[in-house]
Design a protein around this motif. Structure first.
Motif: not given
Length: 124
Positions: A68-69, A71-76
């Motif tokens: 899991l990224s 960055t992706m989960y932060s932005l999500f």
């Protein structure tokens, strides 16, 4: 002369009644479709929220987040928080419902990702 005015007034009255009934019908249709629109929103909210639950359960059970990224989960997570704020502003129950649950799950996953990243760094 009075009969002429009376017939004009009756025509005007019948036009007003026609428009009143039309407006009343339009408002009734809007209310009916609004319920349909709200139902559609709740069904969509339930589907998207439920689809997120298996990922959250897997991460919370196994603790595995390497794929899991962050960055992706932060932005999500930030995006979901913004959708929740937007739902509050619009007073949209479906948006509030779905995004509250999704935000809690996204924060839990993001927490686990960050925790794992920190433990990986400390092991090096």
């Amino acid at each position: 002369m009075t009969i002429g005015k009376l017939s004009v007034n009756l025509k005007a009255l019948s036009c007003l009644l026609f428009f009143y009934n039309t407006i009343e019908t339009v408002l009734l249709l809007r209310i009916l479709f609004m319920d349909l629109i709200d139902t559609l929103g709740f069904v969509a909210a339930i589907c998207t929220t439920i689809s997120f639950i298996p990922q959250a359960i897997k991460v919370l059970k196994t603790g595995e987040t390497k794929a899991l990224s962050v960055t992706m989960y932060s932005l999500f997570t930030f995006g979901v928080a913004l959708w929740l704020a937007y739902g509050w502003i619009k007073n949209d129950a479906a948006m509030i419902f779905a995004n509250t649950i999704t935000l809690v799950l996204a924060i839990a996953i993001l927490y686990q990702i960050v925790r794992n990243l920190r433990s990986d760094k400390s092991e090096r």
